[in-house]
Design an enzyme around this catalytic site. Structure first.
Site, PDB file in Angstrom:
ATOM      1  N   GLY A  16       1.055  -1.231  -0.016  1.00 21.75           N
ATOM      2  CA  GLY A  16       0.024   0.057  -0.085  1.00 21.75           C
ATOM      3  C   GLY A  16       0.747   1.257   0.105  1.00 21.75           C
ATOM      4  O   GLY A  16       1.987   1.265   0.446  1.00 21.75           O
ATOM      5  N   LYS A  79      -0.175  -6.582  -5.026  1.00 26.43           N
ATOM      6  CA  LYS A  79      -0.531  -8.260  -5.998  1.00 26.43           C
ATOM      7  C   LYS A  79       0.881  -8.731  -6.440  1.00 26.43           C
ATOM      8  O   LYS A  79       0.884  -9.418  -7.679  1.00 26.43           O
ATOM      9  CB  LYS A  79      -1.797  -7.877  -6.651  1.00 26.43           C
ATOM     10  CG  LYS A  79      -2.771  -7.675  -6.023  1.00 26.43           C
ATOM     11  CD  LYS A  79      -4.195  -7.572  -7.163  1.00 26.43           C
ATOM     12  CE  LYS A  79      -5.427  -7.231  -6.466  1.00 26.43           C
ATOM     13  NZ  LYS A  79      -6.402  -6.680  -7.118  1.00 26.43           N
ATOM     14  N   GLY A 120       6.367  -2.286   3.672  1.00 29.75           N
ATOM     15  CA  GLY A 120       6.007  -2.859   4.921  1.00 29.75           C
ATOM     16  C   GLY A 120       6.317  -4.267   5.026  1.00 29.75           C
ATOM     17  O   GLY A 120       7.189  -4.811   4.330  1.00 29.75           O
ATOM     18  N   ILE A 144       1.866   2.847   7.034  1.00 27.76           N
ATOM     19  CA  ILE A 144       1.027   3.730   8.148  1.00 27.76           C
ATOM     20  C   ILE A 144       0.455   2.867   9.315  1.00 27.76           C
ATOM     21  O   ILE A 144       0.475   3.583  10.144  1.00 27.76           O
ATOM     22  CB  ILE A 144      -0.471   4.471   7.574  1.00 27.76           C
ATOM     23  CG1 ILE A 144      -1.289   3.133   7.117  1.00 27.76           C
ATOM     24  CG2 ILE A 144       0.079   5.344   6.535  1.00 27.76           C
ATOM     25  CD1 ILE A 144      -2.723   3.869   6.740  1.00 27.76           C
ATOM     26  N   ASP A 145       0.705   1.550   9.102  1.00 26.54           N
ATOM     27  CA  ASP A 145       0.511   0.715  10.381  1.00 26.54           C
ATOM     28  C   ASP A 145       1.540   0.776  11.402  1.00 26.54           C
ATOM     29  O   ASP A 145       1.258   0.378  12.611  1.00 26.54           O
ATOM     30  CB  ASP A 145       0.103  -0.846   9.952  1.00 26.54           C
ATOM     31  CG  ASP A 145      -0.763  -0.598   8.560  1.00 26.54           C
ATOM     32  OD1 ASP A 145      -1.886   0.193   8.493  1.00 26.54           O
ATOM     33  OD2 ASP A 145      -0.614  -1.687   8.003  1.00 26.54           O
ATOM     34  N   MET A 187      -7.601   2.795  10.059  1.00 31.28           N
ATOM     35  CA  MET A 187      -6.837   1.644   9.447  1.00 31.28           C
ATOM     36  C   MET A 187      -5.832   1.357  10.524  1.00 31.28           C
ATOM     37  O   MET A 187      -5.526   1.655  11.485  1.00 31.28           O
ATOM     38  CB  MET A 187      -5.821   2.024   8.188  1.00 31.28           C
ATOM     39  CG  MET A 187      -7.007   2.233   6.962  1.00 31.28           C
ATOM     40  SD  MET A 187      -6.071   2.434   5.447  1.00 31.28           S
ATOM     41  CE  MET A 187      -7.259   2.103   4.268  1.00 31.28           C
ATOM     42  N   GLU A 240      -9.414  -0.699  12.683  1.00 29.73           N
ATOM     43  CA  GLU A 240     -10.185  -1.794  11.868  1.00 29.73           C
ATOM     44  C   GLU A 240      -9.799  -3.055  12.266  1.00 29.73           C
ATOM     45  O   GLU A 240     -10.645  -3.931  11.787  1.00 29.73           O
ATOM     46  CB  GLU A 240      -9.700  -1.465  10.344  1.00 29.73           C
ATOM     47  CG  GLU A 240      -8.095  -1.671  10.203  1.00 29.73           C
ATOM     48  CD  GLU A 240      -7.739  -1.615   8.506  1.00 29.73           C
ATOM     49  OE1 GLU A 240      -8.593  -1.370   7.847  1.00 29.73           O
ATOM     50  OE2 GLU A 240      -6.409  -1.774   8.277  1.00 29.73           O
ATOM     51  N   ARG A 284     -23.226   7.538  14.825  1.00 24.82           N
ATOM     52  CA  ARG A 284     -22.749   7.918  13.618  1.00 24.82           C
ATOM     53  C   ARG A 284     -21.520   7.206  13.359  1.00 24.82           C
ATOM     54  O   ARG A 284     -20.607   7.219  14.201  1.00 24.82           O
ATOM     55  CB  ARG A 284     -22.903   9.293  13.161  1.00 24.82           C
ATOM     56  CG  ARG A 284     -24.496   9.932  13.015  1.00 24.82           C
ATOM     57  CD  ARG A 284     -25.166   9.427  11.906  1.00 24.82           C
ATOM     58  NE  ARG A 284     -26.237  10.088  11.687  1.00 24.82           N
ATOM     59  CZ  ARG A 284     -27.433   9.552  12.341  1.00 24.82           C
ATOM     60  NH1 ARG A 284     -27.467   8.681  13.141  1.00 24.82           N
ATOM     61  NH2 ARG A 284     -28.584  10.452  12.182  1.00 24.82           N
ATOM     62  N   GLN A 292      -6.089   8.544   4.930  1.00 24.78           N
ATOM     63  CA  GLN A 292      -5.163   8.351   5.996  1.00 24.78           C
ATOM     64  C   GLN A 292      -3.747   8.060   5.232  1.00 24.78           C
ATOM     65  O   GLN A 292      -2.903   8.220   5.716  1.00 24.78           O
ATOM     66  CB  GLN A 292      -5.375   7.037   6.932  1.00 24.78           C
ATOM     67  CG  GLN A 292      -6.391   7.467   7.874  1.00 24.78           C
ATOM     68  CD  GLN A 292      -6.848   6.113   8.280  1.00 24.78           C
ATOM     69  OE1 GLN A 292      -6.455   5.818   9.488  1.00 24.78           O
ATOM     70  NE2 GLN A 292      -7.868   5.445   7.830  1.00 24.78           N
TER      71      GLN A 292
END
Ligand code: F6P
Length: 367
Positions: A16, A79, A120, A144-145, A187, A240, A284, A292
């Site tokens: 990503g 992929k 990553g 970002i994780d 995320m 998430e 909501r 992000q």
């Protein structure tokens, strides 16, 4: 004795995208050109480009002015794992094949003396396998994780946390106007770093993480307690990957072509529905999603990415292969790629940020 000087470096961005990738590409290329007179080859769309033979030369002018730019000028893909490569079978359907020799052939044909892989844990695992195949690989930790081991921080994380924090800030005002419980799904995959840090920075009332099992009674008690004290709204920041009681992880879809087949998503909705049912307070949901990962990197990420890129280039020229640039304290150091992928870096219950959050009354839904 063979000439061992590194003359040509390949660079790719895998998995990503995230803010700061272009800052690394710029730093590697400028250092290679200015300090070492080394050529740089940009490989397009991550390892997919290495398998398919898609590349272009990168010079100083190509990377000038891109430090502020989000995304990656080289393109990326999740992929493109050469060992799990989606190809078209004889009947026109997708088949998963081992295309690692195709990737190695291109690496050799292009005359690469080293490959800098920015990515990553998925990309670092491929980098490790590619090293075992005989390629000279250096890693740069992106995501970002923030879930790679051996480094205090991956680049991209600070930007994602800033964006999520701003979202929480904005949710506060509308939550309080309407007396609602606002749920923000962020995320992070199997790690709760983005939820934890943005939740603390934004003053969320409840933070739900994959690493800390939560109970509905505890979440609802916190909301009712706040209501009793005149706070008729609450903010819930949910990762998430948070595991719902009796259900576990909420998975949106599976795609076998991806390096990680599982796509998480949907926990925010479930949390909102359950809180509304149990408390009768209006809820909501906001799913922040790829916002992000988009846009310009923060100053911290630009600096980190630049230091990572310069170090990775030096490691490649010094032939320190199989290593990844890592942040330890204030210093960038080389660590074996194997250390970075040995296990996921997740939030521990005794993490100082978790303890600080508890001290200021934030609930993790487990009391
Ligand atoms: O690993 C980065 C990340 O943004 C995760 O936080 C998220 O689960 C995943 O990638 C989303 O992937 P995609 O871009 O395929 O939707």
């Amino acid at each position: 004795m063979a000439d061992e000087r590194v003359r040509r470096i390949g660079i790719l961005t895998g998995g990503g995208d995230c803010p700061g990738l272009n800052a690394v590409i710029r730093a590697v290329t400028k250092t290679a050109v200015l300090d070492y007179c080394v050529e740089v080859i940009g490989i397009e769309d991550g390892f997919e480009g290495l398998v398919e033979g898609h590349m272009r030369e990168l010079g100083y002018a190509d990377v000038s002015g891109i430090i502020t730019l989000g995304g990656t000028i080289l393109g990326t893909s999740n992929k493109g794992d050469p060992w799990h490569y989606p190809d078209t079978g004889p009947d026109g359907r997708t088949v998963i094949v081992n295309a690692s020799q195709r990737a190695l052939k291109n690496y050799r044909q292009w005359g690469l003396d080293a490959l800098i892989a920015i990515g990553g844990d998925g990309t670092m695992k491929i980098a490790d396998q590619f090293t075992a195949l005989g390629a000279n690989v250096v890693g740069v930790p992106k995501t970002i994780d923030n879930d790679l081991s051996g480094t205090d921080m991956t680049f991209g994380f600070d930007t994602a946390v800033s964006i999520a924090t701003e979202a929480i800030d904005r949710l506060h005002t509308t939550a309080s106007s309407h007396h609602r419980v606002m749920i923000l799904e962020v995320m992070g995959r199997y790690a709760g770093w983005i939820a934890l840090c943005s939740g603390v920075a934004g003053g969320a009332d409840i933070i739900l993480l994959p690493e800390i099992p939560f109970r509905w009674e505890s979440v609802c008690r916190k909301i009712r307690e706040r209501s009793t004290r005149g706070r008729r709204y609450s903010i819930v920041c949910v990762a998430e990957g948070a595991k719902c009681p009796d259900i576990g992880e909420v998975v949106k879809s599976y795609d076998n072509k991806r390096t990680d087949a599982k796509q998480l998503g949907g926990v925010g909705d479930l949390v909102a529905r359950t809180i509304a049912e149990l408390t009768e307070v209006e809820t909501r949901v906001t799913v922040l999603g790829h916002l992000q990962r988009g846009g310009s990197p923060t100053a911290l990420d630009r600096i980190l990415a630049t230091k990572y890129g310069v170090t990775a280039c030096r490691l490649a020229v010094e032939r320190k292969f199989g290593m990844m640039a890592a942040l330890q304290g204030q210093t960038i150091v080389p660590i074996p790629i194997k250390t970075a992928i040995a296990e996921l870096k997740t939030v521990t219950p005794d993490n100082q940020t978790v303890l600080a959050a508890r001290s200021v009354g934030t609930s993790f839904g487990d009391e």
